[in-house]
Motif scaffolding. Structure first.
Motif, PDB file in Angstrom:
ATOM      1  N   THR A 102       0.831  -1.200   0.000  1.00 45.75           N
ATOM      2  CA  THR A 102       0.000   0.000   0.000  1.00 45.75           C
ATOM      3  C   THR A 102       0.869   1.256   0.000  1.00 45.75           C
ATOM      4  O   THR A 102       1.781   1.400   0.807  1.00 45.75           O
ATOM      5  CB  THR A 102      -0.914   0.020   1.239  1.00 45.75           C
ATOM      6  OG1 THR A 102      -1.737  -1.140   1.231  1.00 45.75           O
ATOM      7  CG2 THR A 102      -1.786   1.267   1.241  1.00 45.75           C
ATOM      8  N   GLY A 103       0.575   2.167  -0.926  1.00 45.68           N
ATOM      9  CA  GLY A 103       1.307   3.426  -0.977  1.00 45.68           C
ATOM     10  C   GLY A 103       2.697   3.324  -1.554  1.00 45.68           C
ATOM     11  O   GLY A 103       3.481   4.270  -1.460  1.00 45.68           O
ATOM     12  N   VAL A 104       3.032   2.173  -2.158  1.00 40.32           N
ATOM     13  CA  VAL A 104       4.365   1.957  -2.718  1.00 40.32           C
ATOM     14  C   VAL A 104       4.240   1.728  -4.219  1.00 40.32           C
ATOM     15  O   VAL A 104       3.307   1.062  -4.677  1.00 40.32           O
ATOM     16  CB  VAL A 104       5.043   0.735  -2.056  1.00 40.32           C
ATOM     17  CG1 VAL A 104       6.405   0.470  -2.678  1.00 40.32           C
ATOM     18  CG2 VAL A 104       5.182   0.960  -0.557  1.00 40.32           C
ATOM     19  N   ARG A 105       5.160   2.267  -4.990  1.00 41.53           N
ATOM     20  CA  ARG A 105       5.108   2.093  -6.442  1.00 41.53           C
ATOM     21  C   ARG A 105       5.187   0.624  -6.816  1.00 41.53           C
ATOM     22  O   ARG A 105       5.946  -0.149  -6.243  1.00 41.53           O
ATOM     23  CB  ARG A 105       6.263   2.843  -7.106  1.00 41.53           C
ATOM     24  CG  ARG A 105       6.150   4.347  -7.043  1.00 41.53           C
ATOM     25  CD  ARG A 105       7.374   5.004  -7.657  1.00 41.53           C
ATOM     26  NE  ARG A 105       7.448   4.780  -9.094  1.00 41.53           N
ATOM     27  CZ  ARG A 105       8.525   5.036  -9.825  1.00 41.53           C
ATOM     28  NH1 ARG A 105       9.621   5.495  -9.245  1.00 41.53           N
ATOM     29  NH2 ARG A 105       8.517   4.831 -11.122  1.00 41.53           N
ATOM     30  N   SER A 106       4.416   0.241  -7.817  1.00 40.35           N
ATOM     31  CA  SER A 106       4.406  -1.135  -8.284  1.00 40.35           C
ATOM     32  C   SER A 106       5.674  -1.436  -9.068  1.00 40.35           C
ATOM     33  O   SER A 106       6.222  -0.579  -9.771  1.00 40.35           O
ATOM     34  CB  SER A 106       3.188  -1.379  -9.177  1.00 40.35           C
ATOM     35  OG  SER A 106       3.294  -2.617  -9.850  1.00 40.35           O
ATOM     36  N   LEU A 107       6.133  -2.671  -8.971  1.00 37.64           N
ATOM     37  CA  LEU A 107       7.293  -3.079  -9.756  1.00 37.64           C
ATOM     38  C   LEU A 107       6.996  -3.039 -11.250  1.00 37.64           C
ATOM     39  O   LEU A 107       7.903  -2.836 -12.063  1.00 37.64           O
ATOM     40  CB  LEU A 107       7.728  -4.489  -9.344  1.00 37.64           C
ATOM     41  CG  LEU A 107       8.460  -4.583  -8.003  1.00 37.64           C
ATOM     42  CD1 LEU A 107       8.710  -6.040  -7.630  1.00 37.64           C
ATOM     43  CD2 LEU A 107       9.784  -3.828  -8.064  1.00 37.64           C
ATOM     44  N   GLN A 108       5.745  -3.213 -11.636  1.00 36.20           N
ATOM     45  CA  GLN A 108       5.397  -3.122 -13.057  1.00 36.20           C
ATOM     46  C   GLN A 108       5.590  -1.706 -13.589  1.00 36.20           C
ATOM     47  O   GLN A 108       5.870  -1.515 -14.770  1.00 36.20           O
ATOM     48  CB  GLN A 108       3.950  -3.573 -13.271  1.00 36.20           C
ATOM     49  CG  GLN A 108       3.768  -5.081 -13.131  1.00 36.20           C
ATOM     50  CD  GLN A 108       2.323  -5.499 -13.273  1.00 36.20           C
ATOM     51  OE1 GLN A 108       1.432  -4.891 -12.680  1.00 36.20           O
ATOM     52  NE2 GLN A 108       2.083  -6.532 -14.058  1.00 36.20           N
ATOM     53  N   GLU A 109       5.439  -0.726 -12.724  1.00 26.99           N
ATOM     54  CA  GLU A 109       5.683   0.661 -13.121  1.00 26.99           C
ATOM     55  C   GLU A 109       7.175   0.942 -13.238  1.00 26.99           C
ATOM     56  O   GLU A 109       7.622   1.658 -14.139  1.00 26.99           O
ATOM     57  CB  GLU A 109       5.051   1.605 -12.096  1.00 26.99           C
ATOM     58  CG  GLU A 109       5.300   3.082 -12.376  1.00 26.99           C
ATOM     59  CD  GLU A 109       4.799   3.976 -11.258  1.00 26.99           C
ATOM     60  OE1 GLU A 109       5.165   5.169 -11.257  1.00 26.99           O
ATOM     61  OE2 GLU A 109       4.053   3.485 -10.386  1.00 26.99           O
ATOM     62  N   ILE A 110       7.955   0.369 -12.325  1.00 28.83           N
ATOM     63  CA  ILE A 110       9.397   0.615 -12.307  1.00 28.83           C
ATOM     64  C   ILE A 110      10.115  -0.225 -13.354  1.00 28.83           C
ATOM     65  O   ILE A 110      11.067   0.235 -13.991  1.00 28.83           O
ATOM     66  CB  ILE A 110       9.955   0.317 -10.901  1.00 28.83           C
ATOM     67  CG1 ILE A 110       9.254   1.191  -9.858  1.00 28.83           C
ATOM     68  CG2 ILE A 110      11.463   0.552 -10.854  1.00 28.83           C
ATOM     69  CD1 ILE A 110       9.574   0.809  -8.427  1.00 28.83           C
ATOM     70  N   TRP A 111       9.644  -1.475 -13.534  1.00 34.21           N
ATOM     71  CA  TRP A 111      10.229  -2.395 -14.517  1.00 34.21           C
ATOM     72  C   TRP A 111       9.178  -2.741 -15.570  1.00 34.21           C
ATOM     73  O   TRP A 111       8.583  -3.825 -15.526  1.00 34.21           O
ATOM     74  CB  TRP A 111      10.703  -3.679 -13.843  1.00 34.21           C
ATOM     75  CG  TRP A 111      11.800  -3.522 -12.845  1.00 34.21           C
ATOM     76  CD1 TRP A 111      12.727  -2.536 -12.773  1.00 34.21           C
ATOM     77  CD2 TRP A 111      12.092  -4.428 -11.763  1.00 34.21           C
ATOM     78  NE1 TRP A 111      13.584  -2.753 -11.728  1.00 34.21           N
ATOM     79  CE2 TRP A 111      13.223  -3.903 -11.094  1.00 34.21           C
ATOM     80  CE3 TRP A 111      11.518  -5.618 -11.318  1.00 34.21           C
ATOM     81  CZ2 TRP A 111      13.774  -4.542  -9.985  1.00 34.21           C
ATOM     82  CZ3 TRP A 111      12.069  -6.249 -10.215  1.00 34.21           C
ATOM     83  CH2 TRP A 111      13.192  -5.713  -9.561  1.00 34.21           C
ATOM     84  N   PRO A 112       8.896  -1.883 -16.511  1.00 34.79           N
ATOM     85  CA  PRO A 112       7.866  -2.169 -17.522  1.00 34.79           C
ATOM     86  C   PRO A 112       8.173  -3.468 -18.261  1.00 34.79           C
ATOM     87  O   PRO A 112       9.289  -3.689 -18.717  1.00 34.79           O
ATOM     88  CB  PRO A 112       7.963  -0.961 -18.464  1.00 34.79           C
ATOM     89  CG  PRO A 112       8.590   0.125 -17.647  1.00 34.79           C
ATOM     90  CD  PRO A 112       9.538  -0.568 -16.721  1.00 34.79           C
ATOM     91  N   GLY A 113       7.166  -4.331 -18.346  1.00 33.78           N
ATOM     92  CA  GLY A 113       7.339  -5.599 -19.043  1.00 33.78           C
ATOM     93  C   GLY A 113       7.510  -6.792 -18.130  1.00 33.78           C
ATOM     94  O   GLY A 113       7.440  -7.939 -18.584  1.00 33.78           O
TER      95      GLY A 113
END
Length: 400
Positions: A351-362
């Motif tokens: 919660t409240g933390v950036r998703s890894l999919q946003e940081i590592w697209p793909g």
């Protein structure tokens, strides 16, 4: 989605305390933050460990389905940040978290040690190579692969993008020696006057300690209170009756806007955190701006609550600085990454933390039913399947 009661119960059964000695020496934190900037850049990091870095094999054990090698090598980190590693950790593989800085020493050492081992494996003709780990091991594997200059399968299990939530809102936060951390933060001004200015903003979630964060944390804390697990040392109730209701604002050339009221703190979009120092001391400045004697009129409990909040925010800041994957290079081929997460994980809050999919697209994220402990005990078959699938992708994409 709620959190696993098994995770909470298991944490209650363990008596281990974390960071019993405090933050670590301020000079060590400064050196570690500077070192993080080096290993956070893949091009700079790959020059720190040569392709022929010496690894010594002490014992080889042949088994029917595998070969087990026992060896040793000097941690490359000992060359770049001298005298910061415990003597027993320079060659042996032992670690303990007596100081907050120990976690950052462990992470930095592992990044360079992984590079040394991967170079050795390539020299010996092993391949294809990949990395995986569970919980903290999964996060360490993520940092290691982010600095490897070639495509590599990565399977982090039961880990996420940063350790800040683990030690501020997860169940492990109840095992932290907050009293010692608060005392050191209050008595040693170097944390507020110098170290804060070394922290770098790494994304939209970093230092977002506003009303939404407080609301979410308070909600989760209320649930944990019913299980008698909430420690008073990380109480986020920030209602201060004596505090002036007038916000404190500061601005800089990077379009930074920090505002703080008695209801919460909000750090909006920015690339640096020049105003973070004022944010942390907002409560004190609010007290004194209202009345020079206001701070002394506050009850002991109110003053302690203020110190708890500042220590908690500082913890989030230093954890994001050294563990947030957005502060490191994106792996060469994110399509080779399969993340396995538990939906009700109470150890690794999302919660409240950036998703890894946003940081590592793909990259791909697979969610399991249950929490951290149940996934570790009963779902390892799914971890192995993710490993198989990641290597299959690598072979399909890169095999000659």
């Amino acid at each position: 989605m709620g959190v696993s009661k098994l995770d909470i119960l298991y944490r209650r059964l363990l008596l281990t305390k974390l960071f019993i000695r405090g933050w670590g020496r301020p000079e060590d934190l400064k050196r570690l933050f500077e070192f993080r900037k080096m290993i956070g850049n893949r091009e700079r990091c790959q020059n720190l460990v040569s392709s022929d870095y010496p690894v010594h094999i002490d014992k080889i054990e042949e088994q029917s389905d595998c070969k087990i090698l026992d060896g040793h090598f000097v941690s490359p980190m000992a060359h770049y940040v001298p005298d910061i590693m415990p003597i027993e950790s320079i060659i042996a593989r032992r670690s303990s978290l007596k100081n907050v800085s120990d976690l950052f020493v462990m992470g930095g050492a592992l990044v360079l040690e992984s590079a040394a081992l991967l170079h050795w494996l390539e020299r010996e003709g092993y391949g294809p190579l990949g990395m995986t780990g569970i919980s903290m091991g999964g996060h360490m594997a993520s940092l290691a692969v982010s600095n490897w200059p070639k495509p590599m399968p990565l399977i982090p299990c039961l880990s996420w993008s940063t350790a800040s939530g683990v030690f501020t809102t997860g169940v492990l936060s109840k095992s932290i020696n907050w009293r010692e951390l608060e005392k050191q933060y209050y008595t040693q001004t170097v944390y507020e006057e110098e170290i804060i200015h070394m922290l770098e903003y790494c994304g939209t979630d970093s230092f977002k300690m506003g009303q939404e964060f407080v609301k979410r944390f308070t909600s989760s804390a209320d649930k944990l209170t019913n299980l008698n697990l909430v420690s008073r040392t990380i109480n986020l109730d920030i209602t201060d009756q004596v505090v002036s209701q007038k916000p404190v604002d500061c601005h800089n050339s990077s379009k930074t806007s920090v505002s703080a009221t008695s209801e919460g703190l909000l750090l909006q979009d920015t690339s640096k955190i020049e105003c973070f120092n004022q944010t942390l001391s907002t409560n004190k400045s609010s007290y004194t701006s209202c009345n020079p004697q206001s701070y002394h009129l506050l009850s002991k409990e109110q003053r302690r609550n203020s110190l708890r909040k500042e220590s908690l925010i500082f913890m989030k800041g230093v954890m994001d600085e050294c563990t947030h994957v957005a502060n490191f290079s994106v792996p060469v081929d994110p399509s080779l990454i399969i993340v396995v997460q538990a939906k009700e994980d109470a150890y690794i809050p999302r919660t409240g933390v950036r998703s890894l999919q946003e940081i590592w697209p793909g990259c791909e994220i697979r969610y399991l039913e249950g929490g951290h402990i149940s996934a570790y005990l009963f779902k390892q078959g799914l971890f192995r399947q993710a490993i198989y699938d990641a290597f299959e992708r690598f072979l399909h994409k890169y095999a000659n």
